[in-house]
Design an enzyme around this catalytic site. Structure first.
Site, PDB file in Angstrom:
ATOM      1  N   HIS A 168     -54.687   4.384   4.015  1.00 48.07           N
ATOM      2  CA  HIS A 168     -54.202   5.184   5.098  1.00 48.07           C
ATOM      3  C   HIS A 168     -53.749   4.344   6.148  1.00 48.07           C
ATOM      4  O   HIS A 168     -54.039   3.450   6.259  1.00 48.07           O
ATOM      5  CB  HIS A 168     -55.239   6.479   5.299  1.00 48.07           C
ATOM      6  CG  HIS A 168     -56.172   5.766   6.340  1.00 48.07           C
ATOM      7  ND1 HIS A 168     -57.120   6.692   6.982  1.00 48.07           N
ATOM      8  CD2 HIS A 168     -56.752   4.540   6.310  1.00 48.07           C
ATOM      9  CE1 HIS A 168     -58.101   6.010   7.584  1.00 48.07           C
ATOM     10  NE2 HIS A 168     -57.995   4.689   7.455  1.00 48.07           N
TER      11      HIS A 168
ATOM     12  N   CYS B 288     -57.630   0.826  12.212  1.00 46.80           N
ATOM     13  CA  CYS B 288     -57.161   1.847  11.042  1.00 46.80           C
ATOM     14  C   CYS B 288     -55.637   2.191  11.371  1.00 46.80           C
ATOM     15  O   CYS B 288     -54.999   2.892  10.759  1.00 46.80           O
ATOM     16  CB  CYS B 288     -57.847   3.015  11.321  1.00 46.80           C
ATOM     17  SG  CYS B 288     -59.546   2.851  10.202  1.00 46.80           S
TER      18      CYS B 288
ATOM     19  N   HIS C 118     -54.427  -0.133   5.013  1.00 46.18           N
ATOM     20  CA  HIS C 118     -55.614  -0.707   4.703  1.00 46.18           C
ATOM     21  C   HIS C 118     -56.198   0.448   3.901  1.00 46.18           C
ATOM     22  O   HIS C 118     -55.732   1.774   3.793  1.00 46.18           O
ATOM     23  CB  HIS C 118     -56.378  -1.051   6.010  1.00 46.18           C
ATOM     24  CG  HIS C 118     -56.813   0.179   6.764  1.00 46.18           C
ATOM     25  ND1 HIS C 118     -56.103   0.732   7.493  1.00 46.18           N
ATOM     26  CD2 HIS C 118     -57.989   0.766   6.794  1.00 46.18           C
ATOM     27  CE1 HIS C 118     -56.541   1.902   7.973  1.00 46.18           C
ATOM     28  NE2 HIS C 118     -57.885   2.093   7.620  1.00 46.18           N
TER      29      HIS C 118
ATOM     30  N   HIS D  94     -60.121   2.362   2.147  1.00 47.76           N
ATOM     31  CA  HIS D  94     -61.532   2.664   2.486  1.00 47.76           C
ATOM     32  C   HIS D  94     -61.970   3.146   0.817  1.00 47.76           C
ATOM     33  O   HIS D  94     -61.181   3.552   0.026  1.00 47.76           O
ATOM     34  CB  HIS D  94     -61.793   3.868   3.293  1.00 47.76           C
ATOM     35  CG  HIS D  94     -61.488   3.488   4.681  1.00 47.76           C
ATOM     36  ND1 HIS D  94     -62.256   2.724   5.471  1.00 47.76           N
ATOM     37  CD2 HIS D  94     -60.380   3.635   5.438  1.00 47.76           C
ATOM     38  CE1 HIS D  94     -61.586   2.487   6.803  1.00 47.76           C
ATOM     39  NE2 HIS D  94     -60.431   3.190   6.630  1.00 47.76           N
TER      40      HIS D  94
ATOM     41  N   ASP E 173     -57.284   9.553  -5.313  1.00 43.98           N
ATOM     42  CA  ASP E 173     -57.779   8.026  -5.725  1.00 43.98           C
ATOM     43  C   ASP E 173     -56.859   6.990  -6.026  1.00 43.98           C
ATOM     44  O   ASP E 173     -55.805   7.497  -6.591  1.00 43.98           O
ATOM     45  CB  ASP E 173     -58.929   8.467  -6.947  1.00 43.98           C
ATOM     46  CG  ASP E 173     -59.454   6.946  -7.322  1.00 43.98           C
ATOM     47  OD1 ASP E 173     -59.936   6.448  -6.573  1.00 43.98           O
ATOM     48  OD2 ASP E 173     -59.706   6.803  -8.696  1.00 43.98           O
ATOM     49  N   HIS E 174     -57.032   6.150  -5.521  1.00 44.75           N
ATOM     50  CA  HIS E 174     -55.725   4.923  -5.556  1.00 44.75           C
ATOM     51  C   HIS E 174     -54.440   5.562  -4.963  1.00 44.75           C
ATOM     52  O   HIS E 174     -53.606   5.087  -5.525  1.00 44.75           O
ATOM     53  CB  HIS E 174     -55.699   4.303  -6.916  1.00 44.75           C
ATOM     54  CG  HIS E 174     -56.994   3.551  -7.019  1.00 44.75           C
ATOM     55  ND1 HIS E 174     -58.298   4.218  -7.300  1.00 44.75           N
ATOM     56  CD2 HIS E 174     -57.246   2.017  -7.098  1.00 44.75           C
ATOM     57  CE1 HIS E 174     -59.053   3.042  -7.529  1.00 44.75           C
ATOM     58  NE2 HIS E 174     -58.497   1.791  -7.723  1.00 44.75           N
TER      59      HIS E 174
ATOM     60  N   GLU F  57     -66.544   7.450   5.053  1.00 48.45           N
ATOM     61  CA  GLU F  57     -65.544   6.548   5.178  1.00 48.45           C
ATOM     62  C   GLU F  57     -66.124   5.142   4.872  1.00 48.45           C
ATOM     63  O   GLU F  57     -65.307   4.188   4.224  1.00 48.45           O
ATOM     64  CB  GLU F  57     -64.700   6.690   6.544  1.00 48.45           C
ATOM     65  CG  GLU F  57     -63.293   5.826   6.427  1.00 48.45           C
ATOM     66  CD  GLU F  57     -62.648   5.692   7.556  1.00 48.45           C
ATOM     67  OE1 GLU F  57     -61.821   6.355   7.782  1.00 48.45           O
ATOM     68  OE2 GLU F  57     -63.184   5.151   8.696  1.00 48.45           O
TER      69      GLU F  57
HETATM   70 NI    NI Z   1     -59.180   3.223   8.172  1.00 51.35          NI
END
Ligand code: NI
Length: 135
Positions: free
Chosen positions: A14, A33, A39, A41, A79-80, A124
């Site tokens: 995200h 972020c 990047h 999580h 997911d992914h 997270e």
């Molecule tokens: Ni983040």
């Protein structure tokens, strides 16, 4: 009342970014972020269902059904994936963990065959936990 928790994990990318603000302001508000090149999580999701055990099964909710519902409506969509670009239910929403929690609640609240959705918890990182109970 019995509270039943199913835990799932997913990995997603995200960027926290509000187009109203300049890059500099975004970086000040959202820190790392807000990296323009994304990047990821590793999220931990907990879905908690509350109710009375059914006298015929002893279950509040059949946990393998709950697992399948979470996989179909949530995990398969995140997911992914890139939450900003690929996840339909996050379109136009800043993908903060708070907002992801609320979106997951909305996806699941009317899908449970028994019991009631009590809370959606999302971590997270190991140290940051978020929880939504629908109000
Ligand atoms: Ni983040």
């Amino acid at each position: 009342m019995i509270y039943v928790t199913r835990r799932e994990t997913f990995s997603a990318a995200h960027r926290l970014y509000n187009p109203k603000f300049s890059n500099q302001e975004n970086e000040k508000i959202f820190g790392k972020c807000s990296n323009p090149n994304w990047h990821g999580h590793n999220y931990t999701l907990e879905v908690i269902v509350v109710g009375q055990p059914n006298p015929e099964t002893g279950f509040v909710i059949n946990i393998s059904e709950l697992k399948a519902i979470i996989k179909e409506h949530v995990i398969s969509k995140v997911d992914h994936k890139n939450l900003n670009l690929e996840t339909d239910f996050m379109k136009g929403v800043i993908p903060s963990t708070e907002n992801i929690c609320i979106a997951i609640w909305k996806l699941l609240v009317d899908k449970l065959p028994s019991g009631k959705l009590y809370a959606v918890k999302l971590a997270e990182t190991e140290n940051n936990f978020f929880e939504y109970r629908g109000d």
